[in-house]
Scaffold this motif. Structure first.
Motif, PDB file in Angstrom:
ATOM      1  N   ARG A 117      21.646  62.068  33.704  1.00 54.54           N
ATOM      2  CA  ARG A 117      20.381  61.551  34.206  1.00 54.54           C
ATOM      3  C   ARG A 117      19.203  62.383  33.717  1.00 54.54           C
ATOM      4  NH1 ARG A 117      19.956  62.060  40.364  1.00 54.54           N
ATOM      5  NH2 ARG A 117      21.989  61.063  40.146  1.00 54.54           N
ATOM      6  N   TYR A 118      19.321  63.711  33.827  1.00 57.60           N
ATOM      7  CA  TYR A 118      18.204  64.568  33.450  1.00 57.60           C
ATOM      8  C   TYR A 118      18.107  64.743  31.928  1.00 57.60           C
ATOM      9  CZ  TYR A 118      16.883  65.721  38.196  1.00 57.60           C
ATOM     10  OH  TYR A 118      16.418  65.632  39.483  1.00 57.60           O
ATOM     11  N   ARG A 151      16.055  61.886  30.881  1.00 52.16           N
ATOM     12  CA  ARG A 151      14.631  62.080  31.185  1.00 52.16           C
ATOM     13  C   ARG A 151      13.947  62.911  30.104  1.00 52.16           C
ATOM     14  NH1 ARG A 151      13.991  63.289  37.711  1.00 52.16           N
ATOM     15  NH2 ARG A 151      14.948  61.350  38.449  1.00 52.16           N
ATOM     16  N   GLY A 189      13.600  60.777  26.901  1.00 56.44           N
ATOM     17  CA  GLY A 189      12.593  59.721  26.969  1.00 56.44           C
ATOM     18  C   GLY A 189      13.069  58.471  26.250  1.00 56.44           C
TER      19      GLY A 189
END
Length: 310
Positions: free
Chosen positions: A184-185, A188, A191
């Motif tokens: 998930r991170y 992030r 992008g």
């Protein structure tokens, strides 16, 4: 090469696994169930407050309220004890493998928020049940309609608390928790960039970046104590960075860049496919080259100072 991989730099499209599809459907079903639980009972309660949605005798009312309070308190106590043990186990895992530091930090932060919300919900449920027990025999302080409304709300709050405890336990014992939060991170940070890069080259660039930082620290005359030499590599790198920033050899932005690359490496190592984006590969290479130029400048100044006549 796995099915769906491309070696021409195009975007990799993967079909979700059955496990991922089941997890996604389960999450949606749980969300819908929680919404219905929060909305539907209150519609009936507000529709006819003159009549209890759950009709029980006075003795049964006391028994249900006391039993509910005991069950909620017992479940919360057991959950809190297991949660503390779980945090200690996470801490030991992080000490054994420093690449787990960032995913574990995120897990602790998310779970601590969940534990706080669960504690507040438990306190509200217990206070509501105690109110029913204290004022059930003589409820002249409140109108009968208000008391009946509070009784229904107390029962639904107790039920929601038990569901919340069960959901929190399932989150904590999830065997794929580190992998899921890492993916998930990492997404992030990536992008919208889906161009695959070389994972091997990315790891090599980061390792060389840390080596350059340690070498810069030695070039400034810093020497590690025996205790520091046995410390984890991350701690020695962080100590070196603090020294270099104090000497104004590197600035805060460089360390922020290095920290971002380290976090991304940790997420990539513990994700499912160990993929990295081309953007982050180029970024890691540029940070390494900038630090390499700084190291060359420091070595040149040291050589000039050594060769200069007294």
């Amino acid at each position: 090469m796995k099915q769906g991989d491309r070696d021409d730099g195009r975007r990799i499209i993967r079909r979700p696994s059955k496990k991922q599809m089941f997890r996604s459907v389960s999450k949606r079903v749980l969300t819908v169930a929680m919404i219905l639980l929060a909305v539907v009972p209150h519609i009936f309660i507000l529709w006819d407050c003159k009549k209890m949605l759950l009709t029980v005798s006075e003795n049964s009312l006391y028994y249900v309220a006391s039993t509910s309070a005991s069950v909620v308190a017992g479940l919360y106590g057991i959950t809190l004890t297991g949660y503390i043990f779980f945090l200690n186990q996470l801490q030991r895992n992080g000490e054994e493998d420093e690449t787990l530091d960032d995913p574990i930090h995120l897990l602790k932060r998310n779970y601590n928020r969940g534990a706080i919300l669960l504690s507040l919900l438990t306190i509200i449920s217990l206070l509501a049940n105690w109110f029913i027990l204290l004022y059930g025999a003589d409820n002249t302080l409140l109108p009968d309609t208000v008391y009946r409304f509070l009784w229904d709300e107390t029962m639904w709050c107790t039920f929601a608390t038990i569901l919340g405890i069960m959901y929190f336990i399932l989150r904590v014992v999830d065997p794929d928790k580190i992998q899921r939060i890492s993916e998930r991170y990492k997404a992030r940070i990536d992008g919208a960039d889906n161009t695959p890069g070389s994972f091997k080259q990315f790891l090599q660039d980061y390792e060389e970046t840390e080596d350059i930082i340690l070498e810069l620290s030695l070039q400034t005359g810093n020497s590690f104590s025996p205790k520091q030499l046995t410390a984890r590599r991350k701690e020695r790198v962080a100590l070196s960075v603090n020294i270099l920033k104090g000497l104004e050899i590197i600035n805060d932005s460089i360390w922020e860049d290095v920290s971002l690359i380290r976090e991304y490496r940790n997420y990539a190592l513990h994700s499912a496919d160990h993929r990295v984006s081309r953007q982050m590969c180029d970024f890691a290479a540029s940070v390494k080259e900038e630090l390499r130029r700084t190291l060359e400048d420091v070595k040149a100044r040291n050589a000039d100072s050594t060769s200069a006549p007294c």
